[in-house]
Design a protein around this motif. Structure first.
Motif, short mmCIF file in Angstrom:
data_model
loop_
_atom_site.label_atom_id
_atom_site.label_comp_id
_atom_site.label_asym_id
_atom_site.label_seq_id
_atom_site.Cartn_x
_atom_site.Cartn_y
_atom_site.Cartn_z
N MET A 34 0.83 -1.13 -0.18
CA MET A 34 0.07 0.03 0.02
C MET A 34 0.94 1.32 0.09
SD MET A 34 -3.47 0.45 2.42
CE MET A 34 -3.42 1.74 3.44
N SER A 35 0.37 2.31 -0.74
CA SER A 35 1.34 3.42 -0.85
C SER A 35 1.21 4.20 0.51
CB SER A 35 0.96 4.34 -1.95
OG SER A 35 -0.36 4.73 -1.78
N GLU A 36 2.42 5.17 0.39
CA GLU A 36 2.37 5.89 1.71
C GLU A 36 1.35 7.20 1.50
OE1 GLU A 36 4.33 7.21 5.27
OE2 GLU A 36 4.42 5.68 4.07
N LEU A 37 0.77 7.57 2.48
CA LEU A 37 -0.37 8.75 2.32
C LEU A 37 0.29 10.12 2.13
CD1 LEU A 37 -2.80 7.92 5.27
CD2 LEU A 37 -3.31 7.69 2.81
N PRO A 38 -0.36 10.92 1.45
CA PRO A 38 0.28 12.28 1.31
C PRO A 38 0.38 12.94 2.74
CG PRO A 38 -1.32 12.01 -0.30
CD PRO A 38 -1.49 10.85 0.79
N ASP A 39 1.39 13.90 2.54
CA ASP A 39 1.85 14.62 4.00
C ASP A 39 0.24 15.33 4.25
OD1 ASP A 39 4.30 13.62 4.11
OD2 ASP A 39 5.38 15.60 2.98
N ASN A 40 -0.19 16.05 3.40
CA ASN A 40 -1.42 16.82 3.73
C ASN A 40 -2.55 15.78 4.56
OD1 ASN A 40 -2.04 15.70 1.36
ND2 ASN A 40 -3.44 17.35 0.51
N ILE A 41 -2.59 14.75 4.10
CA ILE A 41 -3.61 13.86 4.75
C ILE A 41 -3.06 13.41 5.94
CG2 ILE A 41 -4.80 11.71 4.59
CD1 ILE A 41 -5.91 13.58 2.27
N LYS A 42 -1.89 13.08 6.12
CA LYS A 42 -1.37 12.78 7.57
C LYS A 42 -1.67 13.91 8.29
CE LYS A 42 2.33 9.78 6.08
NZ LYS A 42 3.86 9.70 5.82
N ALA A 43 -1.35 15.13 8.01
CA ALA A 43 -1.49 16.32 8.79
C ALA A 43 -2.87 16.56 9.26
CB ALA A 43 -0.91 17.53 8.08
N LEU A 44 -3.82 16.19 8.40
CA LEU A 44 -5.18 16.35 8.96
C LEU A 44 -5.51 15.21 9.92
CD1 LEU A 44 -7.10 16.92 5.58
CD2 LEU A 44 -7.02 18.39 7.21
N GLN A 45 -5.13 14.03 9.59
CA GLN A 45 -5.13 13.04 10.45
C GLN A 45 -4.58 13.19 11.96
OE1 GLN A 45 -3.39 9.50 8.58
NE2 GLN A 45 -5.32 8.71 8.08
N GLU A 46 -3.43 13.59 11.87
CA GLU A 46 -2.89 14.23 13.27
C GLU A 46 -3.84 15.33 13.88
OE1 GLU A 46 -0.62 12.77 15.19
OE2 GLU A 46 -0.80 11.27 13.56
N LYS A 47 -4.15 16.27 13.03
CA LYS A 47 -5.13 17.23 13.49
C LYS A 47 -6.44 17.18 14.60
CE LYS A 47 -7.28 21.42 12.23
NZ LYS A 47 -7.65 22.48 11.13
N PHE A 48 -7.09 16.14 13.77
CA PHE A 48 -8.23 15.55 14.29
C PHE A 48 -8.19 14.26 15.13
CE2 PHE A 48 -9.53 18.05 10.53
CZ PHE A 48 -10.44 18.71 11.08
N ARG A 49 -6.87 13.79 15.30
CA ARG A 49 -6.79 12.52 16.28
C ARG A 49 -7.29 12.77 17.38
NH1 ARG A 49 -3.82 8.26 15.04
NH2 ARG A 49 -2.55 9.49 13.38
N PRO A 50 -6.85 13.96 18.17
CA PRO A 50 -7.57 14.00 19.47
C PRO A 50 -9.09 14.03 19.61
CG PRO A 50 -5.67 15.48 19.20
CD PRO A 50 -6.21 14.81 17.73
N ARG A 51 -9.50 14.59 18.69
CA ARG A 51 -11.02 14.59 18.56
C ARG A 51 -11.60 13.34 18.61
NH1 ARG A 51 -12.66 19.83 14.77
NH2 ARG A 51 -11.72 21.26 16.05
N PHE A 52 -11.01 12.59 17.73
CA PHE A 52 -11.44 11.22 17.32
C PHE A 52 -11.18 10.36 18.64
CE2 PHE A 52 -10.58 11.86 12.60
CZ PHE A 52 -11.82 12.49 12.18
N GLU A 53 -10.10 10.44 19.33
CA GLU A 53 -9.78 9.76 20.51
C GLU A 53 -10.97 9.94 21.57
OE1 GLU A 53 -5.77 10.28 21.04
OE2 GLU A 53 -5.20 8.98 19.58
N ALA A 54 -11.17 11.28 21.55
CA ALA A 54 -12.03 11.95 22.67
C ALA A 54 -13.55 11.26 22.33
CB ALA A 54 -12.30 13.31 22.50
N GLN A 55 -13.80 11.33 20.87
CA GLN A 55 -15.20 10.60 20.79
C GLN A 55 -15.17 9.13 21.00
OE1 GLN A 55 -17.87 12.07 19.92
NE2 GLN A 55 -19.18 10.38 19.35
N THR A 56 -14.21 8.45 20.75
CA THR A 56 -14.05 7.05 21.03
C THR A 56 -14.24 6.81 22.50
OG1 THR A 56 -12.77 6.66 19.14
CG2 THR A 56 -12.70 4.78 20.83
N ALA A 57 -13.47 7.67 23.52
CA ALA A 57 -13.80 7.49 24.93
C ALA A 57 -15.01 7.82 25.40
CB ALA A 57 -12.76 8.41 25.59
N ARG A 58 -15.77 8.92 24.59
CA ARG A 58 -17.19 9.31 24.98
C ARG A 58 -18.10 7.96 24.82
NH1 ARG A 58 -15.57 14.31 23.23
NH2 ARG A 58 -16.48 13.75 21.04
#
Length: 64
Positions: free
Chosen positions: A1-25
């Protein structure tokens, strides 16, 4: 599988805390729902232990 583009990685990292918080809730809500369901359960004393454990296991699987 190919590596994700940097802009997609940046978005994932930006929203990771929100996703983790939602998972915990959601996990917390599921636990509270199961606790409420168990608190309102009717207790029966004539149920064999193996059958009771099987029912609890099925309920836990349904709520996981």
């Amino acid at each position: 599988m190919s590596e994700l583009p940097d802009n997609i990685k940046a978005l994932q990292e930006k929203f990771r805390p929100r996703f983790e918080a939602q998972t915990a809730r959601m996990a917390s809500l599921a636990a509270a729902s199961l606790a409420a369901e168990l608190a309102n359960a009717e207790v029966t004393h004539d149920l064999p232990i193996e059958e009771g454990l099987a029912l609890l296991a099925a309920e836990a699987e349904k709520n996981s």
